[in-house]
Design an enzyme around this catalytic site. Sequence first.
Site, PDB file in Angstrom:
ATOM      1  CG  HIS A   1      -2.274  -5.977   2.806  1.00 21.84           C
ATOM      2  ND1 HIS A   1      -1.976  -5.764   4.121  1.00 21.84           N
ATOM      3  CD2 HIS A   1      -1.972  -4.834   2.168  1.00 21.84           C
ATOM      4  CE1 HIS A   1      -1.510  -4.536   4.273  1.00 21.84           C
ATOM      5  NE2 HIS A   1      -1.491  -3.953   3.102  1.00 21.84           N
TER       6      HIS A   1
ATOM      7  CD  GLU B   1      -4.221  -8.015   7.714  1.00 26.99           C
ATOM      8  OE1 GLU B   1      -3.512  -6.998   7.631  1.00 26.99           O
ATOM      9  OE2 GLU B   1      -4.480  -8.582   8.787  1.00 26.99           O
TER      10      GLU B   1
ATOM     11  CG  HIS C   1      -2.146  -0.888   0.904  1.00 27.83           C
ATOM     12  ND1 HIS C   1      -3.065  -1.260   1.845  1.00 27.83           N
ATOM     13  CD2 HIS C   1      -2.567  -1.459  -0.262  1.00 27.83           C
ATOM     14  CE1 HIS C   1      -3.989  -2.019   1.285  1.00 27.83           C
ATOM     15  NE2 HIS C   1      -3.701  -2.168   0.007  1.00 27.83           N
TER      16      HIS C   1
ATOM     17  CB  SER D   1       3.463  -0.002   3.026  1.00 23.43           C
ATOM     18  OG  SER D   1       2.559   0.959   3.505  1.00 23.43           O
TER      19      SER D   1
END
Length: 275
Positions: free
Chosen positions: A71, A123, A38, A259
């Site tokens: 994820h 996720e 992400h 991330s």
Amino acid sequence: MVVASPTGLCFGVRRAIERLEGALMEYGVVHSLGSPIHNPQEVARLVGLGLKLIDKAALMPEGGVSFVRAHGVARSELEGLARRSRLVIDGTCPHVSVAQGRAESLSKEGYKVVVVGDSKHPEVRGILGYIDGESLVISGESEIDAETRYGRLGILSQTTQKESSFAAAVSKLALSSGEIKVYNTICGATIERQKSIQRLAAQVDGIIVIGGKNSANTRKLVEISESLGVPTMWIEHSGELSRGWLQGKRSIGVAAGGSTPDWLIKDLKCKLQTL
Ligand code: F3S
């Protein structure tokens, strides 16, 4: 300028990027089911290396090389990818795999599985894909109706959940259920980064959080910083820095989501030094 420690890339995202880069070097073109991580700027860099994004397994070109995002994906999507690909490279973070396995085993044991997290997050959608029986997603204790009586509940968390909100939800569910089984599936990297921004907040006049606007763990860092009353600016890259916001602040803290790649943090630090 004070930089939170630890901050930036977590183990799971770093591992996913390394696997993906290796695959791109070897095979040229790799299809990822959903955004591999992400962070839009890092994904754009990977697209430049040959990454292609698809949003369901049915769109995977036959015989290609596919990649499973950090994820994770639902079991049925993984099976779909495996049927169509000559090779599947699994970038699922091991902590996410544990959460998927816990959900699957709770479901097999007959519990109604409660995931404390964001129902729209990839996720959580992936975790739900490992549950065959009943399930429920709640974002926090405010969504639990104290009047409702539940049977046997198996509870786990999205890996990036705040510890305090998971604990509050578990306590409230415990009072409404005959039996609960709880797995704390919040990952250590999330907890460390949340603690590091709490320490940072005590030292600075303002905090810049750098990370994808689609990143759940970055959002949690922003929420924690704001909840501590520290002026907080959330940016994805240094180009979004605002001179006006910096004015009057003697010391600035920098924190990055799990991330956010190192190159974006380095770029922000350089820009701050020139302002
Ligand atoms: Fe994995 Fe935790 Fe990062 S779940 S992807 S190590 S935030």
